[in-house]
Motif scaffolding. Sequence first.
Motif, PDB file in Angstrom:
ATOM      1  N   THR A  58      40.765  28.716  24.553  1.00 54.80           N
ATOM      2  CA  THR A  58      39.715  27.852  25.004  1.00 54.80           C
ATOM      3  C   THR A  58      40.326  26.966  26.191  1.00 54.80           C
ATOM      4  N   SER A  59      41.118  27.642  27.074  1.00 53.13           N
ATOM      5  CA  SER A  59      41.665  27.025  28.295  1.00 53.13           C
ATOM      6  C   SER A  59      40.734  27.202  29.529  1.00 53.13           C
ATOM      7  N   PHE A  60      39.629  26.955  29.385  1.00 53.92           N
ATOM      8  CA  PHE A  60      38.546  27.132  30.611  1.00 53.92           C
ATOM      9  C   PHE A  60      37.312  26.446  30.337  1.00 53.92           C
ATOM     10  N   PRO A  61      36.641  25.899  31.269  1.00 53.90           N
ATOM     11  CA  PRO A  61      35.270  24.962  30.912  1.00 53.90           C
ATOM     12  C   PRO A  61      34.265  26.202  30.204  1.00 53.90           C
ATOM     13  N   GLY A  62      33.872  25.541  29.293  1.00 52.66           N
ATOM     14  CA  GLY A  62      33.020  26.282  28.179  1.00 52.66           C
ATOM     15  C   GLY A  62      31.576  26.280  28.911  1.00 52.66           C
ATOM     16  N   SER A  63      31.009  27.511  28.563  1.00 51.19           N
ATOM     17  CA  SER A  63      29.674  27.743  29.338  1.00 51.19           C
ATOM     18  C   SER A  63      28.483  26.968  28.516  1.00 51.19           C
ATOM     19  N   PHE A  64      28.676  26.407  27.360  1.00 49.58           N
ATOM     20  CA  PHE A  64      27.763  25.749  26.623  1.00 49.58           C
ATOM     21  C   PHE A  64      28.001  24.087  26.687  1.00 49.58           C
TER      22      PHE A  64
END
Length: 620
Positions: A544-550
């Motif tokens: 989860t180490s990235f900006p979520g798309s939602f």
Amino acid sequence: MPTPNPAFTPPTSTPTRPDLAGTFGAAAATHWTATATAQSVLERGGNAFDAAVAGAFVLHVVEPHLNGPGGDLTAVFATADDPTPVVLCGQGPAPAGATREHYLAEGLDLVPGAGALAATVPGAVDAWLLLLRDRGTWDLADVLAPAIGYARDGHPIAPAVVRTITAVQDLFRDHWPTSAERWLPGGAMPEPGTVVRNEALASVLERLVAAGGDHAGRTARIDAARTEWAEGFVAQAIDRFVREPHRHASGTDHAGVIRASDLQAFRATYEPATTTEFRGCTIAKTGPWGQGPALLETLRLLEPLDDALLDPSTEVGAHTIVEAQKLALADRDLFYGDGEVPLDVLLSDAYTDERRTLIGERASAELRPGTVPGFEHATPPLRTTYATDAGGSAGEPTVRVARDAARAVPVEDRGEPFVAPTGETRGDTVHIDVVDRWGNMVSATPSGGWLQSSPTIPELGFCLGTRLQMTWLEEGTATTLTPGRRPRTTLTPTLVLRDGQPVAALGSPGGDQQDQWQLLFLLRWIVGGYSPQQAIDAPALHTTSFPGSFWPRTWEPAGLVVEDRLGADVIAGLEARGHVVTRAGDWALGRLCCVTREPSSGVVGAAANPRGAQGYAIAR
């Protein structure tokens, strides 16, 4: 059965289901009714494309919390006559009125995760009809008959649908009365297994069939239905309905900007697949308007490494895989979008060789995209939490909306989506794969237009999607909201070829996690020698180490979500390397399904995910 690789951890148990095999045809989907429908079409002489379209329209009916006619679609397929992989694009663009200036003027700094302001032009229905016209053999009336029957006569509602309605029941009652009327009949929550109907949706499908009634020839009838969808009563109903302000996930009320003219201007398209080679296989994905090429970059990063480093069931393997994924996803977030993207560089030997050196012994807690001369974009905002004070509608108090990534992220991916009371949804989607006895093969991931996306349009029986939440309102990013451009979708089906022939179609729901879970399958199947069912059953994990798309688009630096079955020693080792680990449960992550075909023998196969007890596979 495949030959096990001694460098990989052996499967820990007997598969939850047999690896199905036959010579006639196979189908797999995220709901048993869609799988059975697709196989029934094969049994009656239809090909894989007839079957996939019939199953997909049934998915609109039986998994309405995960997809609908107001949503979108991507698929990748190959035909028996031409094994070259082709992408079907049913991802609609931003409406003409969807300017960042309009959203900012509405007091927003993110596109909301629910409500009509988040809607792209619905693309799924036109895409399915295009595929049926060009690659199918059946008439539209026959293909739509099962979906019409389940919508008009009813089907037992799945427990997951009831859980979703439960999560948003107050939103429906207080702000979305048309959705309350559709999903809370008589004001009461439906019980799992209750037979539910959607007569309005059945009427929509019947009117599409009727639109082609006076035309001679199958192709002309399908084209008439496409025109009716884009230019007739559906477009007009959407236009009228969204003009009324309604509650969005931001806690504020807004009107939508999509208009009938936006639907009239859109038609689904075909385009070449993006491919890369990995361990003797060709992996085919969408272009970089989807996240699919990030899987290809990850495979390029992992390709030359020792087999033992590609085993997701070991500490060193899981760590290596996750760190490679972080690098590819960082490139996704900086470069990918509906414009010029330097894929030739991002997938090149020189670039991936350089990026591979960044995989260290410790977990990275940074977003580390690469550099490509001539492609300078603004980095998307990095937030571990998101909060906004937004005034409610007249007479209501100020609403505070906040999400904490460390708490929310693990919940969203436990097989079914995370659905907030505001209607925001993460971990979306359905999937269907079909292969027939002639060698036609298709992998498709429809999504959007969930029952909790925006208010139900009464005369249509469905609502619009929310894919625009995957755009930014900041200037200069690769995915800044722009009218007429597609958002960077998370929908990412996969086709695998060997010696130029398709051998597998696969995919999974799960938003940003779709390709992460598919990567585990590909490594275990291609390198580890697992059977398809063993690869689906094996313990899963994702970063989860990235900006979520939602919406609300937060991230968790060094975040890692794992199934407990990965093992206490492996999990402890990952934590010692600096991963911020969340245990999701023993059987929690991923809803993969797949079909396979061995070209030399014609033997077909199918496998489906046991998590959630809903996915189903058939082969004979």
